[in-house]
Motif scaffolding. Sequence first.
Motif, PDB file in Angstrom:
ATOM      1  N   GLY A 128      30.605   4.127  30.339  1.00  0.00           N
ATOM      2  CA  GLY A 128      31.071   2.768  30.088  1.00  0.00           C
ATOM      3  C   GLY A 128      30.112   1.898  29.317  1.00  0.00           C
ATOM      4  N   LEU A 129      29.076   2.452  28.699  1.00  0.00           N
ATOM      5  CA  LEU A 129      28.082   1.634  28.006  1.00  0.00           C
ATOM      6  C   LEU A 129      28.698   0.853  26.846  1.00  0.00           C
ATOM      7  CD1 LEU A 129      25.097   0.811  27.760  1.00  0.00           C
ATOM      8  CD2 LEU A 129      24.742   2.793  26.282  1.00  0.00           C
ATOM      9  N   ASP A 130      29.561   1.496  26.057  1.00  0.00           N
ATOM     10  CA  ASP A 130      30.180   0.812  24.918  1.00  0.00           C
ATOM     11  C   ASP A 130      31.005  -0.390  25.356  1.00  0.00           C
ATOM     12  OD1 ASP A 130      29.041   2.486  23.114  1.00  0.00           O
ATOM     13  OD2 ASP A 130      30.834   3.664  22.704  1.00  0.00           O
ATOM     14  N   GLN A 131      31.663  -0.283  26.505  1.00  0.00           N
ATOM     15  CA  GLN A 131      32.512  -1.381  26.980  1.00  0.00           C
ATOM     16  C   GLN A 131      31.688  -2.586  27.418  1.00  0.00           C
ATOM     17  OE1 GLN A 131      33.146   1.905  27.837  1.00  0.00           O
ATOM     18  NE2 GLN A 131      34.791   1.903  26.293  1.00  0.00           N
ATOM     19  N   VAL A 132      30.437  -2.352  27.831  1.00  0.00           N
ATOM     20  CA  VAL A 132      29.599  -3.440  28.337  1.00  0.00           C
ATOM     21  C   VAL A 132      28.729  -4.054  27.240  1.00  0.00           C
ATOM     22  CG1 VAL A 132      27.748  -4.039  29.951  1.00  0.00           C
ATOM     23  CG2 VAL A 132      29.580  -2.505  30.663  1.00  0.00           C
ATOM     24  N   VAL A 133      28.048  -3.236  26.458  1.00  0.00           N
ATOM     25  CA  VAL A 133      27.137  -3.767  25.438  1.00  0.00           C
ATOM     26  C   VAL A 133      27.713  -3.650  24.035  1.00  0.00           C
ATOM     27  CG1 VAL A 133      25.123  -3.211  26.846  1.00  0.00           C
ATOM     28  CG2 VAL A 133      25.889  -1.579  25.116  1.00  0.00           C
ATOM     29  N   GLY A 134      28.880  -3.003  23.894  1.00  0.00           N
ATOM     30  CA  GLY A 134      29.492  -2.844  22.583  1.00  0.00           C
ATOM     31  C   GLY A 134      28.991  -1.589  21.893  1.00  0.00           C
ATOM     32  N   PRO A 135      29.818  -0.998  21.034  1.00  0.00           N
ATOM     33  CA  PRO A 135      29.403   0.205  20.307  1.00  0.00           C
ATOM     34  C   PRO A 135      28.359  -0.118  19.261  1.00  0.00           C
ATOM     35  CG  PRO A 135      31.526  -0.560  19.501  1.00  0.00           C
ATOM     36  CD  PRO A 135      31.182  -1.423  20.688  1.00  0.00           C
ATOM     37  N   VAL A 136      27.639   0.882  18.831  1.00  0.00           N
ATOM     38  CA  VAL A 136      26.635   0.705  17.781  1.00  0.00           C
ATOM     39  C   VAL A 136      27.338   0.516  16.453  1.00  0.00           C
ATOM     40  CG1 VAL A 136      24.734   1.794  16.539  1.00  0.00           C
ATOM     41  CG2 VAL A 136      24.943   2.102  19.011  1.00  0.00           C
ATOM     42  N   GLU A 137      26.968  -0.571  15.744  1.00  0.00           N
ATOM     43  CA  GLU A 137      27.523  -0.806  14.415  1.00  0.00           C
ATOM     44  C   GLU A 137      26.735   0.002  13.401  1.00  0.00           C
ATOM     45  OE1 GLU A 137      27.692  -4.920  13.485  1.00  0.00           O
ATOM     46  OE2 GLU A 137      28.802  -5.469  15.294  1.00  0.00           O
ATOM     47  N   ILE A 138      27.418   0.864  12.678  1.00  0.00           N
ATOM     48  CA  ILE A 138      26.757   1.795  11.776  1.00  0.00           C
ATOM     49  C   ILE A 138      27.100   1.456  10.334  1.00  0.00           C
ATOM     50  CG2 ILE A 138      26.576   4.210  11.075  1.00  0.00           C
ATOM     51  CD1 ILE A 138      27.329   4.938  13.960  1.00  0.00           C
ATOM     52  N   GLU A 139      26.060   1.208   9.541  1.00  0.00           N
ATOM     53  CA  GLU A 139      26.240   1.048   8.104  1.00  0.00           C
ATOM     54  C   GLU A 139      25.906   2.384   7.454  1.00  0.00           C
ATOM     55  OE1 GLU A 139      24.420  -1.572   4.401  1.00  0.00           O
ATOM     56  OE2 GLU A 139      24.381  -2.364   6.442  1.00  0.00           O
ATOM     57  N   PRO A 140      26.858   3.031   6.816  1.00  0.00           N
ATOM     58  CA  PRO A 140      26.615   4.377   6.297  1.00  0.00           C
ATOM     59  C   PRO A 140      25.546   4.393   5.222  1.00  0.00           C
ATOM     60  CG  PRO A 140      28.664   3.500   5.414  1.00  0.00           C
ATOM     61  CD  PRO A 140      28.210   2.537   6.478  1.00  0.00           C
ATOM     62  N   PRO A 141      24.785   5.494   5.138  1.00  0.00           N
ATOM     63  CA  PRO A 141      23.778   5.606   4.077  1.00  0.00           C
ATOM     64  C   PRO A 141      24.411   5.540   2.697  1.00  0.00           C
ATOM     65  CG  PRO A 141      23.514   7.332   5.728  1.00  0.00           C
ATOM     66  CD  PRO A 141      24.824   6.669   6.000  1.00  0.00           C
ATOM     67  N   ASP A 142      23.639   5.051   1.740  1.00  0.00           N
ATOM     68  CA  ASP A 142      24.118   4.911   0.367  1.00  0.00           C
ATOM     69  C   ASP A 142      23.634   6.093  -0.454  1.00  0.00           C
ATOM     70  OD1 ASP A 142      24.878   4.148  -2.121  1.00  0.00           O
ATOM     71  OD2 ASP A 142      23.730   2.285  -2.183  1.00  0.00           O
ATOM     72  N   PHE A 143      24.583   6.915  -0.940  1.00  0.00           N
ATOM     73  CA  PHE A 143      24.201   8.078  -1.739  1.00  0.00           C
ATOM     74  C   PHE A 143      24.330   7.807  -3.237  1.00  0.00           C
ATOM     75  CE2 PHE A 143      24.776  10.043   2.346  1.00  0.00           C
ATOM     76  CZ  PHE A 143      23.740  10.948   2.377  1.00  0.00           C
ATOM     77  N   ASP A 144      24.673   6.580  -3.624  1.00  0.00           N
ATOM     78  CA  ASP A 144      24.593   6.181  -5.022  1.00  0.00           C
ATOM     79  C   ASP A 144      23.189   5.632  -5.269  1.00  0.00           C
ATOM     80  OD1 ASP A 144      27.269   6.875  -5.537  1.00  0.00           O
ATOM     81  OD2 ASP A 144      27.947   4.986  -4.655  1.00  0.00           O
ATOM     82  N   VAL A 145      22.989   5.006  -6.409  1.00  0.00           N
ATOM     83  CA  VAL A 145      21.679   4.410  -6.668  1.00  0.00           C
ATOM     84  C   VAL A 145      21.441   3.310  -5.637  1.00  0.00           C
ATOM     85  CG1 VAL A 145      20.297   3.097  -8.304  1.00  0.00           C
ATOM     86  CG2 VAL A 145      21.770   4.945  -9.125  1.00  0.00           C
ATOM     87  N   ASN A 146      20.396   3.469  -4.864  1.00  0.00           N
ATOM     88  CA  ASN A 146      20.112   2.554  -3.765  1.00  0.00           C
ATOM     89  C   ASN A 146      19.164   1.464  -4.272  1.00  0.00           C
ATOM     90  OD1 ASN A 146      18.799   1.390  -1.420  1.00  0.00           O
ATOM     91  ND2 ASN A 146      19.683   3.058  -0.222  1.00  0.00           N
ATOM     92  N   MET A 147      19.698   0.259  -4.410  1.00  0.00           N
ATOM     93  CA  MET A 147      18.899  -0.824  -4.963  1.00  0.00           C
ATOM     94  C   MET A 147      17.790  -1.255  -4.016  1.00  0.00           C
ATOM     95  SD  MET A 147      19.887  -1.121  -7.969  1.00  0.00           S
ATOM     96  CE  MET A 147      18.776  -2.478  -8.343  1.00  0.00           C
ATOM     97  N   ASN A 148      17.950  -0.991  -2.705  1.00  0.00           N
ATOM     98  CA  ASN A 148      16.854  -1.293  -1.782  1.00  0.00           C
ATOM     99  C   ASN A 148      15.612  -0.487  -2.148  1.00  0.00           C
ATOM    100  OD1 ASN A 148      18.413  -3.063  -0.269  1.00  0.00           O
ATOM    101  ND2 ASN A 148      19.101  -1.473   1.143  1.00  0.00           N
ATOM    102  N   VAL A 149      15.809   0.794  -2.460  1.00  0.00           N
ATOM    103  CA  VAL A 149      14.683   1.645  -2.846  1.00  0.00           C
ATOM    104  C   VAL A 149      14.136   1.215  -4.204  1.00  0.00           C
ATOM    105  CG1 VAL A 149      13.953   4.007  -3.366  1.00  0.00           C
ATOM    106  CG2 VAL A 149      15.580   3.583  -1.509  1.00  0.00           C
ATOM    107  N   VAL A 150      15.031   0.940  -5.151  1.00  0.00           N
ATOM    108  CA  VAL A 150      14.602   0.481  -6.474  1.00  0.00           C
ATOM    109  C   VAL A 150      13.734  -0.762  -6.350  1.00  0.00           C
ATOM    110  CG1 VAL A 150      15.404  -0.466  -8.675  1.00  0.00           C
ATOM    111  CG2 VAL A 150      16.594   1.490  -7.649  1.00  0.00           C
ATOM    112  N   ASN A 151      14.141  -1.691  -5.504  1.00  0.00           N
ATOM    113  CA  ASN A 151      13.388  -2.933  -5.341  1.00  0.00           C
ATOM    114  C   ASN A 151      12.022  -2.701  -4.698  1.00  0.00           C
ATOM    115  OD1 ASN A 151      15.459  -4.452  -6.463  1.00  0.00           O
ATOM    116  ND2 ASN A 151      16.435  -4.857  -4.491  1.00  0.00           N
ATOM    117  N   VAL A 152      11.965  -1.805  -3.714  1.00  0.00           N
ATOM    118  CA  VAL A 152      10.690  -1.517  -3.057  1.00  0.00           C
ATOM    119  C   VAL A 152       9.719  -0.874  -4.047  1.00  0.00           C
ATOM    120  CG1 VAL A 152       9.567  -0.007  -1.358  1.00  0.00           C
ATOM    121  CG2 VAL A 152      11.549  -1.374  -0.709  1.00  0.00           C
TER     122      VAL A 152
END
Length: 328
Positions: free
Chosen positions: A149-173
């Motif tokens: 029952g963990l998901d019902q109490v604290v909510g499910p984990v919100e997942i942002e899928p990995p980016d397999f295109d050009v990742n601007m976060n990496v480009v910026n770093v």
Amino acid sequence: MSEKTTTPSREDALYREVTAQLVAAMRAGTAPWQRPWTSGPVHPSHLQLHPFNPVTGTRYRGLNRLKLSLSSVGRDCRWLTHKQIDKLGLCLRPGSRSERIFFWSGEQKDERQRPKTRSRQRLGEEDARRSPSCGAYWHTVYNGSDVDGLDQVVGPVEIEPPDFDVNMNVVNVLAASGANIVHGGDEACYFSALDRIHLPWRRQFRSSADYDSTALHELAHWSGHPSRLGRDLSGKFGSHRYALEELHAELASVFIAVELGVGLTQRHIDQHAAYLNSWCQALESDERAVQRVAANAQNIADSLLAFAPHRVKLPGKPYLPRGRRENR
């Protein structure tokens, strides 16, 4: 359940435990960064490298992050104490296995991981004790997949899928770091004497994510220059020192990739296969090496993520350097 460490040998036992777990996982091919695919029905493999406490929002770091990541393969990335589970009115499934996590005194750490009474209480560690002869503390946590029952109490984990295109976060770093990166040829490496990174062109890689993970690995080596974090980069190929630096860079690049939304890739499999024996030998020859490797990898990741103006949305509270912490 909590215990105090009473002798230095108890702390050494921790390092032996994590080393044995890490070496066994690497040899079996089940370390979380070795599998660039979803390895279970609960959470994708990249989130297994992001263990956190859903009650406090604490993101585990350093050796605890490595230890819980190894225990999260094919399971949930959330970990809770027994007291937190009871306060939520939930129950552990019969036969649930606990994991010990550790904290050290006398170090400049995130306050969530410093052994002070108030901080421990926020983590459900009210009965954690301090040993006068050793600065290590431990208590037990349980995986979220074992809590009904963990998901019902604290909510499910919100997942942002990995980016397999050009990742601007990496480009910026890469751009913000100011690293001297030269493209061309068919070799990826960092020349410490020249303070220069060499990379093949992005189009030469099997995927954009393969390029990103390779670039982050070399940037991790770049961070060790004397003008930055000042690690010893003098190890020759095949030496103990060389193996440890490669493991520093690989773990750090994986930690960074999770934060920037780069999926785990085939490059991690190939890199692991190339250095498997030397990594295992380096860890097994020095039982305290695993603690230094985990701490150095986390330090590298923190220093390079400082160049990241944007990160993907991950569960839990982000780590804040001293002087920038939120009021709790």
